[in-house]
Design an enzyme around this catalytic site. Sequence first.
Site, short mmCIF file in Angstrom:
data_model
loop_
_atom_site.label_atom_id
_atom_site.label_comp_id
_atom_site.label_asym_id
_atom_site.label_seq_id
_atom_site.Cartn_x
_atom_site.Cartn_y
_atom_site.Cartn_z
N CYS A 170 0.84 -1.39 -0.08
CA CYS A 170 0.07 0.03 -0.05
C CYS A 170 1.11 1.16 0.03
CB CYS A 170 -0.89 -0.05 1.17
SG CYS A 170 -1.84 -1.56 1.28
N ALA A 171 1.75 1.23 -1.07
CA ALA A 171 3.05 1.98 -0.92
C ALA A 171 2.69 3.44 -1.31
CB ALA A 171 4.13 1.57 -1.76
N ALA A 172 1.63 3.67 -2.30
CA ALA A 172 1.40 5.12 -3.12
C ALA A 172 1.19 5.98 -1.81
CB ALA A 172 0.45 4.95 -4.06
N PRO A 173 1.62 7.22 -2.10
CA PRO A 173 2.44 7.88 -3.08
C PRO A 173 3.79 7.91 -3.10
CG PRO A 173 1.82 9.82 -1.73
CD PRO A 173 1.24 8.26 -0.96
N ASP A 187 1.28 -0.38 5.50
CA ASP A 187 0.51 0.90 5.50
C ASP A 187 -1.06 0.74 5.16
OD1 ASP A 187 -0.35 3.32 6.13
OD2 ASP A 187 0.62 4.66 4.54
N CYS A 213 -3.25 5.70 9.55
CA CYS A 213 -3.44 6.94 9.81
C CYS A 213 -4.78 7.20 10.46
CB CYS A 213 -3.14 7.85 8.77
SG CYS A 213 -4.03 7.56 7.17
#
EC number: 2.1.1.176
Length: 429
Positions: free
Chosen positions: A254-257, A322, A375
């Site tokens: 879930c790396a973006a951005p 993430d 987050c």
Amino acid sequence: MKKQNNLRSLAAQAVEQVVEQGQSLSNVLPPLQQKVADKDKALLQELCFGVLRTLSQLEWLINKLMSRPMTGKQRTVHYLIMVGFYQLLYTRVPPHAALAETVEGAVSIKRPQLKGLINGVLRQFQRQQETLLNEFATSDARFLHPGWLVKRLQNAYPTQWQRIIDANNQRPPMWLRVNRTHHTRDGWLGLLEDAGMKGYPHPDYPDAVRLETPAPVHALPGFAEGWVTVQDASAQGCAVFLAPQNGEHILDLCAAPGGKTTHILEVAPEADVLAVDIDEQRLSRVYDNLKRLGMKATVKQGDGRYPAQWCGEQQFDRILLDAPCSATGVIRRHPDIKWLRRDRDIAELAQLQAEILDAVWPRLKPGGTLVYATCSVLPEENRDQIKTFLQRTPDAALSETGTPDQPGQQNLPGGEEGDGFFYAKLIKK
């Protein structure tokens, strides 16, 4: 400026697309900003963010001042009046200019016959402002959050919920991450001072700097050269807990951005990093960030629930997950979240998070580290999620972050002035 590019009408259209159509402001705003002069882009952004931040109050005022809501093709006028209220309450735009430009916005949205109505409602608000605001201060709408979210925060944080809500309603600070492969943090702070700006180091995160006053990125020393990246302090905690090492195989899921991908590579420039995200469009941002910073990683589109599709049988020394979440910890940065999320979303997100955790855990080598991060500030996505994962996963152990009864570290928004964030560091036995 052409009438169809009236700033107030564009702001009203943006807010309408968020609230009525469920679109993200980050998708809606940029095309609208292209329609206005460079000098007006910041004001358009301020109007959109501000109206979404205070939407509950503006809606409450409309309900007090209008006998019936605007519906159908006239719905944009509803949001145009909100833009007018916001200017009168929260901006330095002179009241006469705020009124004139907002009324003129009716022409841009092809509702010139409603100019008199808009003018009348805004002037009525000016006359009754003190009385209305006193009444608003005791209403349920005063929290500027949807009722379902207020209840969840009250249940999760009986003594802290008001502080969280207050932090969510503030403007966010601007945090930066100094690229340690170019400069020490102290060295870059010196360059910042030479450029006439001031920054403050974070006490816990070694690369984090908070600007005294937010600034455009082109004004930051060495931004184009990759010396510094815009990233909230709390988000920088992910790489700190992950503690990547050179030579390791690391998965950023879930790396973006790409902010965390590049932080991993700043800490461990010789690590072999695979960055995966389900959203192909957002992956372009990962490539952009890698290019600006002069870094290399393998980037793939893929669903975290099905790792065989994007990494075969490969295993990793460290995994950063993430996870997709409610984003309730970053509301001050993205006020549209309050109106895009629904109460029912939380259970669905928690289920998705659990599925991804279960799918990627077998891809972690024995002795390896997985950092689960969100987050969010909601326990269902954080402590509850990790507690149940530990119960069903006998080869997983908590490390550094919390206790088995209260697993993970929960940062609340405003704490050390970072966003709301959760981390749990897990070791594979």
